[in-house]
Design a protein around this motif. Sequence first.
Motif, mmCIF file in Angstrom:
data_model
loop_
_atom_site.group_PDB
_atom_site.id
_atom_site.type_symbol
_atom_site.label_atom_id
_atom_site.label_comp_id
_atom_site.label_asym_id
_atom_site.label_seq_id
_atom_site.Cartn_x
_atom_site.Cartn_y
_atom_site.Cartn_z
ATOM 1 N N ILE A 17 -18.475 31.379 -10.292
ATOM 2 C CA ILE A 17 -17.249 30.906 -9.652
ATOM 3 C C ILE A 17 -16.382 30.223 -10.704
ATOM 4 O O ILE A 17 -16.862 29.371 -11.453
ATOM 5 N N VAL A 18 -15.124 30.626 -10.769
ATOM 6 C CA VAL A 18 -14.147 29.955 -11.624
ATOM 7 C C VAL A 18 -12.945 29.604 -10.744
ATOM 8 O O VAL A 18 -12.320 30.493 -10.156
ATOM 9 N N ILE A 59 -15.960 26.305 -0.001
ATOM 10 C CA ILE A 59 -16.969 27.348 0.183
ATOM 11 C C ILE A 59 -16.387 28.515 0.973
ATOM 12 O O ILE A 59 -16.629 29.689 0.655
ATOM 13 N N ARG A 60 -15.596 28.230 1.984
ATOM 14 C CA ARG A 60 -14.981 29.303 2.777
ATOM 15 C C ARG A 60 -14.003 30.111 1.926
ATOM 16 O O ARG A 60 -13.880 31.328 2.096
ATOM 17 N N ALA A 61 -13.317 29.435 1.011
ATOM 18 C CA ALA A 61 -12.407 30.151 0.102
ATOM 19 C C ALA A 61 -13.196 31.086 -0.810
ATOM 20 O O ALA A 61 -12.798 32.225 -1.059
ATOM 21 N N VAL A 62 -14.331 30.607 -1.327
ATOM 22 C CA VAL A 62 -15.177 31.435 -2.191
ATOM 23 C C VAL A 62 -15.682 32.654 -1.438
ATOM 24 O O VAL A 62 -15.776 33.754 -1.989
ATOM 25 N N ALA A 63 -15.991 32.467 -0.154
ATOM 26 C CA ALA A 63 -16.478 33.575 0.663
ATOM 27 C C ALA A 63 -15.358 34.510 1.102
ATOM 28 O O ALA A 63 -15.621 35.526 1.756
ATOM 29 N N VAL A 75 -14.701 35.168 -8.169
ATOM 30 C CA VAL A 75 -16.060 35.109 -7.633
ATOM 31 C C VAL A 75 -16.849 36.275 -8.211
ATOM 32 O O VAL A 75 -16.444 37.437 -8.060
ATOM 33 N N LEU A 76 -17.934 35.973 -8.903
ATOM 34 C CA LEU A 76 -18.772 36.990 -9.543
ATOM 35 C C LEU A 76 -17.938 37.930 -10.413
ATOM 36 O O LEU A 76 -18.121 39.146 -10.408
ATOM 37 N N GLY A 77 -16.981 37.335 -11.123
ATOM 38 C CA GLY A 77 -16.174 38.100 -12.066
ATOM 39 C C GLY A 77 -15.001 38.838 -11.479
ATOM 40 O O GLY A 77 -14.270 39.527 -12.210
#
Length: 312
Positions: A17-18, A59-63, A75-77
Amino acid sequence: MVGEESPAADPSQDYSIVARGLLKSFGRLRVLNDLSVRIPRGTTYCLLGPNGSGKTTFIRAVAGLLRLDGGYLSVLGEPVHTVDRVYPRIGYMTQHKALYPDLTLRENMEFYAGLYGIEGGERDERISELLEMVDLADHIDRITGDLSGGMYQRLSLACTLIHDPDLLLLDEPTVGVDPILREAFWRFFDGLAEGGATILITTHLMDEAERCKTVGYMRGGRMLAEGSPEELKRLAGLRPILRLWVKDPRASASSLAAEGLPVEVVGGVLQVRIEDTRRLKEILERVEPSDLRLVEPSLAAAFLRLSEGGSR
């Protein structure tokens, strides 16, 4: 556009995550306020912060479950706006109930396995393995709606892990889970991280946060402090306390204070705040205690200090 940036801006593929300068508001409420963080692959990362600090929103943004107002997030590149390309590699366990109450444990797990194309013998083997891990193998044909709160949490975790994700997003996953199973969960998480997976977890349990490699402290939608649990304690201004039992506590306190050491007498016991461990020998030689105890600061104390906005 949110999530778009030239590839040269972040050439490293070492991060799951960046995030840079994330912004998110709900009406007039700013929930993420210039949030920046980088979370390496193969680590356990704990988000701490008071309620309303923006942990769940992040976390919801990452998902990929909400649209950001600004900033860059990968997320994951992959930029977050293309999260569908990496979604099969993400496992997300939300605080909210996401299982079907009218299905059995087996049927819920078969449903989640089907979402990721896991079928046949591989599916059955994975279900058995995970239900054994969360100590629910004997309840496989039980109706999910009849489970206790702790059992429901355990089944939720098993469903989250069904596709062996590279990135685990766990929002307070051990609520209602007994200490023995929590220990089993953490052994499993540590094993996943050693295998290269990334675990991003929120919790209010300080002993769990202590187990994470990195802790990020959020408040007001910002990342205010980040580091190992020990580093976070130091950022909060906390130091070990050396408790010394001596014949004349007040005379010894005066002697140490004259050397510039932070010292006080509490309940007839000398207490010295250790700023520099190299002075321990000097302290012991000067007061010659009959007994001593070194008390390490807790992460809970650091959390309270940071919540109050204090550090020194």
